[in-house]
Design a protein around this motif. Structure first.
Motif, PDB file in Angstrom:
ATOM      1  N   SER A  56      29.647 132.698  36.889  1.00  0.00           N
ATOM      2  CA  SER A  56      28.884 131.477  37.149  1.00  0.00           C
ATOM      3  C   SER A  56      28.637 130.721  35.853  1.00  0.00           C
ATOM      4  O   SER A  56      28.507 131.306  34.777  1.00  0.00           O
ATOM      5  N   TYR A 116      29.004 128.453  43.900  1.00  0.00           N
ATOM      6  CA  TYR A 116      29.547 128.807  45.213  1.00  0.00           C
ATOM      7  C   TYR A 116      31.029 128.477  45.277  1.00  0.00           C
ATOM      8  O   TYR A 116      31.547 127.650  44.516  1.00  0.00           O
ATOM      9  N   SER A 172      23.628 129.300  57.986  1.00  0.00           N
ATOM     10  CA  SER A 172      23.881 130.206  56.859  1.00  0.00           C
ATOM     11  C   SER A 172      23.072 131.475  57.059  1.00  0.00           C
ATOM     12  O   SER A 172      22.189 131.544  57.915  1.00  0.00           O
ATOM     13  N   ARG A 194      31.659 129.233  53.267  1.00  0.00           N
ATOM     14  CA  ARG A 194      31.197 129.052  51.881  1.00  0.00           C
ATOM     15  C   ARG A 194      30.446 130.313  51.484  1.00  0.00           C
ATOM     16  O   ARG A 194      29.649 130.844  52.263  1.00  0.00           O
ATOM     17  N   ASP A 218      28.014 131.950  48.470  1.00  0.00           N
ATOM     18  CA  ASP A 218      27.180 131.802  47.277  1.00  0.00           C
ATOM     19  C   ASP A 218      26.877 133.205  46.760  1.00  0.00           C
ATOM     20  O   ASP A 218      26.060 133.934  47.360  1.00  0.00           O
TER      21      ASP A 218
END
Length: 657
Positions: free
Chosen positions: A457, A463, A509, A542, A544
């Motif tokens: 990151s 993400y 999510s 997606r 994260d």
């Protein structure tokens, strides 16, 4: 009256004696002929081992009768020669072509362009066994040109090598085929009026009771072919039918374009047909493991079609091809895997398929290198064929590959299961920037090495997102990820879009807990089905990984329809960074299916199901200890002269029984 009775009794007794003498004379007329290239002479009588004929030309000049035997000497090779057979036997008393003596199989090796090792024109009542044929366009050619009602051709325990384009002057001409066994027919149109060549009601039977069993094909453009006499496309002329065909325990390796090819057959059972490697030569007709067109009432029960590659024609590379105009064709208990295109093709060439059935098959690792978008599926359907697809297991690890390109209502679909339909495994063949269609979308960089994706990151909201258009049914509700978290973070998050709702939102999510600063990998299974909105068709994901700076290693990501572990079909090759995580061989459940399914157990014995015969090395196994069907690694050519390395059925039963 008494005299007349005595006279009639004497006459009847005499007639019976004459009949018996005639019958015995017929039996005695059957002869055995010996042929030896190394020790024979065509001036010999040929009727004893000590006085054999020498050349195949001598045999070709003879017409044989019921019960005759022509035996070629084991260990001998006839180079630059071909054999043409004459004469008819009967099913009860066929003419035999085989071998005598000890040593490797007799070899016929013409080595000439467009040559045919053994030609048989309009014959019936023959048994052919224990020979090796190689270096020709065709091994055995059976022709029935306006010839009908022939019966009994049995071919057993043969080896065919190099029946390929090298000896074919026109390999790109349709039906100028290089094949191990080639069966052709031609029937003039009834009444001289052209009609529908797919209409079985107008077809006469050219040959009944054909069998091809216990044989091996290496480097042949196709193992067998049933077609029309002459060249050109199949439906330009009418052809007769071939009935009651049996093919079993056949293995082809490193083939050119087709494994096994069937046309104009009515009634037959094909058991344990196996293809290992196909697509080695260019042809304009595509590549397929088994091709079936214009056939009726066939059962394909138990077999394996693997490593089917499309060639430079840029299409096909399929496992099983329902090419079209078939009726009542059943494909069951097959393992189809590692195909460049679809595992199964249901086409409408010359007409739709009627009442086709697929039962209890496994299709794995399909659409590896499709030539056109429609091939990016396990099953590709063109047209409105009728029938049923039941009990199919789909196992794949390519994110973009789907199950069906379309699902017409003319077919029914029941009890089919998907494993790893979307599976991103970041295998070691990937480049460092090959994220398998995941995009490092925000504050995140990635690197693929040793079968692992490492995320790093660059901010507080990293993400990545998958490719759009996953088109995955929401029944695949379990998000599975195997990871090693190298940060203090304790939570990760999964988002999703559907075809009905195309925006990532917090409502769609789910957070899940992960361990911080992990020293080893762990799998997390997240049930997305508990999230409102997880329904219909899943369009995109997606992920994260955390909300901090640092790194995470990912072994794989998958979506499945079961919380239980899925079969791992690509294990054994990865090299994770941590020494404690070592992939082993294939998981046993898939091993047992691949080599020890019910049909293999039925053929080779109960020990096969337990994997206890470590003498048998399976061509696709990783550890070499499971109970397979042949005794050498795949793509190891058999030594010339015999089927050394190919386990015979009796030996398999002894070892696995």
């Amino acid at each position: 009256m008494l005299k007349k009775t005595i006279y009639m009794t004497i006459c009847c007794a005499a007639f019976a004696m004459l009949f018996l003498l005639t019958a015995r004379t017929g039996e005695a007329s059957a002869a055995t002929y010996y042929v030896s290239d190394s020790a024979g002479s065509d001036s010999n009588s040929g009727t004893s081992v000590s006085a054999p004929w020498k050349t195949l030309a001598k045999v070709s000049g003879m017409t044989f009768s019921t019960g005759d035997q022509i035996l070629l000497k084991s260990g001998d090779t006839w180079t630059g020669q071909t054999l043409t057979l004459h004469g008819d036997g009967t099913p009860a008393n066929p003419i035999v072509l085989s071998s005598y003596g000890t040593g490797s199989k007799p070899v016929i090796a013409p080595g000439m362009m467009d040559s045919i090792c053994i030609s048989m024109d309009g014959l019936s009542g023959w048994s052919i066994s224990n020979l090796e044929l190689k270096n020709a366009m065709i091994g055995i050619m059976l022709t029935y040109n306006d010839v009908y009602d022939k019966s009994y051709i049995h071919i057993d325990n043969m080896v065919f090598r190099h029946m390929n384009h090298t000896y074919n002057s026109a390999p790109e001409t349709y039906q100028h085929i290089s094949a191990g066994v080639d069966v052709r027919g031609l029937q003039p149109w009834p009444g001289g009026q052209a009609g529908d060549a797919t209409d079985f009601s107008i077809k006469r039977t050219a040959l009944d009771d054909f069998s091809l069993t216990n044989s091996f094909f290496y480097d042949c453009d196709t193992a067998n072919f049933f077609g029309r006499v002459g060249i050109g496309f199949m439906h330009e002329v009418n052809a007769p039918k071939f009935t009651n065909v049996v093919m079993s325990n056949l293995y082809t390796e490193n083939g050119g374009m087709w494994g096994f090819d069937f046309h104009w057959i009515e009634g037959g059972t094909m058991t344990n047909l196996r293809v290992n490697g196909l697509g080695s030569v260019y042809n304009p007709f595509g590549v397929g493991g088994i091709i079936v067109q214009v056939c009726r009432d066939l059962i394909f029960d138990g077999g394996e079609l693997g490593d089917i590659r499309r060639n430079a024609a840029l299409y096909d590379g399929v496992g099983f091809d329902f090419e079209g105009a078939n009726e009542n064709i059943t494909l069951k208990n097959y393992y189809i895997h590692d195909t460049d295109a679809e595992g199964v093709f249901i086409f409408n060439n010359a007409g739709v398929n009627k009442n086709m059935k697929m039962e209890n098959n496994v299709i794995a690792n399909y659409a590896k290198n499709p030539g056109v978008p429609d091939e990016n599926f396990a099953v590709r359907i063109l047209g409105n064929s009728t029938g049923a697809i039941t009990g199919t297991q789909f196992i794949n690890y390519k994110p973009s590959a789907g199950m069906f390109n379309v699902m017409p209502a003319s077919l029914t679909y029941t009890n089919n299961h998907v494993y790893g339909t979307q599976n991103w495994n970041f295998d070691p063949a990937s480049a460092a920037n090959d994220f398998q269609q995941w995009v490092m979308a925000h504050e995140l960089s990635g690197n693929v090495s040793g079968g692992m994706l490492t995320l790093t990151s660059t901010g507080g909201d990293p993400y990545m997102i998958s490719a759009e258009g996953l088109d995955l049914d929401s029944s695949n509700r379990y998000f599975r990820i195997r990871l090693k978290n190298n940060t203090n973070a304790t939570q990760a998050q999964v988002f999703f879009k559907t075809n009905a709702d195309t925006v990532f939102t917090q409502v769609k999510s789910k957070w899940f807990t992960i361990a911080p600063n992990m020293t080893d990998y762990a799998e997390y299974v997240v049930d997305m089905g508990t999230v409102s909105g997880w329904n219909g068709t899943i369009k995109q994901l997606r992920f994260d990984p955390f909300e901090t700076s640092g790194s995470m290693n990912i072994d794989y990501i998958a979506l499945t329809n079961t919380a239980a572990g899925i079969p791992v079909a690509n294990a054994g090759f990865e090299n994770p960074a941590t020494a404690t995580y070592i992939y082993g061989p294939l998981t046993m459940d898939l091993q047992q299916f691949r080599r020890c399914s019910a049909q293999r157990k039925r053929l080779w014995g109960p020990k096969c199901a337990r994997g206890q015969s470590d003498r048998l090395r399976a061509g696709y196994s990783l550890d070499g200890t499971e109970c397979g069907l042949h005794g050498r690694p795949s793509y190891d050519p058999l030594p010339s002269g015999d089927e050394n390395g190919l386990w015979r059925p009796a030996e398999l039963r002894r070892l696995c029984g």
